[in-house]
Design a protein around this motif. Sequence first.
Motif, PDB file in Angstrom:
ATOM      1  N   GLU A   1       0.829  -1.046  -0.048  1.00 55.55           N
ATOM      2  CA  GLU A   1      -0.115   0.017   0.033  1.00 55.55           C
ATOM      3  C   GLU A   1       1.042   1.241   0.098  1.00 55.55           C
ATOM      4  OE1 GLU A   1      -2.607   0.653   3.556  1.00 55.55           O
ATOM      5  OE2 GLU A   1      -3.890   1.931   2.272  1.00 55.55           O
TER       6      GLU A   1
ATOM      7  N   SER B   1      -6.894  -3.155  -3.366  1.00 62.14           N
ATOM      8  CA  SER B   1      -7.724  -3.871  -2.535  1.00 62.14           C
ATOM      9  C   SER B   1      -8.472  -2.755  -1.473  1.00 62.14           C
ATOM     10  CB  SER B   1      -7.021  -5.090  -1.947  1.00 62.14           C
ATOM     11  OG  SER B   1      -5.948  -4.483  -1.083  1.00 62.14           O
ATOM     12  N   VAL B   2      -8.064  -1.604  -1.766  1.00 59.71           N
ATOM     13  CA  VAL B   2      -9.116  -0.318  -0.885  1.00 59.71           C
ATOM     14  C   VAL B   2     -10.424  -0.550  -1.423  1.00 59.71           C
ATOM     15  CG1 VAL B   2      -9.344   2.031  -0.321  1.00 59.71           C
ATOM     16  CG2 VAL B   2      -7.138   1.069  -0.698  1.00 59.71           C
ATOM     17  N   ASN B   3     -11.499  -0.605  -0.355  1.00 63.33           N
ATOM     18  CA  ASN B   3     -12.973  -0.557  -0.620  1.00 63.33           C
ATOM     19  C   ASN B   3     -13.373   0.072  -1.632  1.00 63.33           C
ATOM     20  OD1 ASN B   3     -14.477  -2.437   0.368  1.00 63.33           O
ATOM     21  ND2 ASN B   3     -14.911  -1.383   2.429  1.00 63.33           N
ATOM     22  N   GLY B   4     -14.032  -0.229  -2.786  1.00 65.93           N
ATOM     23  CA  GLY B   4     -14.682   0.237  -3.791  1.00 65.93           C
ATOM     24  C   GLY B   4     -13.595   0.346  -4.951  1.00 65.93           C
ATOM     25  N   HIS B   5     -12.278   0.621  -4.932  1.00 65.67           N
ATOM     26  CA  HIS B   5     -11.333   1.056  -5.812  1.00 65.67           C
ATOM     27  C   HIS B   5     -11.370  -0.092  -7.115  1.00 65.67           C
ATOM     28  CE1 HIS B   5      -8.863   4.182  -3.351  1.00 65.67           C
ATOM     29  NE2 HIS B   5     -10.044   4.022  -3.302  1.00 65.67           N
ATOM     30  N   GLU B   6     -11.565  -1.546  -6.914  1.00 62.36           N
ATOM     31  CA  GLU B   6     -11.292  -2.189  -7.960  1.00 62.36           C
ATOM     32  C   GLU B   6     -12.752  -2.207  -8.573  1.00 62.36           C
ATOM     33  OE1 GLU B   6     -11.610  -6.472  -6.422  1.00 62.36           O
ATOM     34  OE2 GLU B   6     -11.680  -7.348  -8.690  1.00 62.36           O
ATOM     35  N   GLU B   7     -13.839  -1.861  -8.055  1.00 58.95           N
ATOM     36  CA  GLU B   7     -15.279  -1.624  -8.868  1.00 58.95           C
ATOM     37  C   GLU B   7     -15.048  -0.206  -9.605  1.00 58.95           C
ATOM     38  OE1 GLU B   7     -14.795  -2.356  -5.605  1.00 58.95           O
ATOM     39  OE2 GLU B   7     -15.709  -4.399  -5.380  1.00 58.95           O
TER      40      GLU B   7
END
Length: 154
Positions: free
Chosen positions: A113, A138-144
């Motif tokens: 990170e 893998s930060v919440n929402g970043h992949e999407e």
Amino acid sequence: MPETKPMKNLTYLLTLGLALSLHANAEGDLTRQTPNTLAVNLGSEDGRMVFEPSHLEFETGKLYKLVLVNDSPHPHYFSSVGLARSVFTRKVQTYAPNGDRTAEIKGRIQEIEVFPGHKAEWWFVPVQTGEFNDLVCSVNGHEEAGMTGSIKIY
Ligand SMILES: [Cu+2]
């Protein structure tokens, strides 16, 4: 007793042989090559959720210095299980925004990170080939939001 000519030749050959074997040993340490430098931006200055570039290629047996640059306003991960399982890590070097080195990490690396304004270098030698579509932040929402990528080791 004076050295005979064949004796001198033998001494020469032994010296040459030793020099060649020492040379071969130096080249044998794959982690001490001059690194191939590759930079990847994690996110963008204007806050887009991207890896730039999003496709990376490496060759087995070469030393790489993968520079993970975060000039964005968000923290981001660089995570690929496929890559992590296919390389030998020499070290990870981290840098503060003013360029000062802040840490050197050794051992097996799974993901890194990098905080806004910071930089990390992952020095590794790929040891097996493969194609992986698992590069992700893998930060919440970043992949999407689009922080995905692919890696090929040939
Ligand atoms: Cu991210």
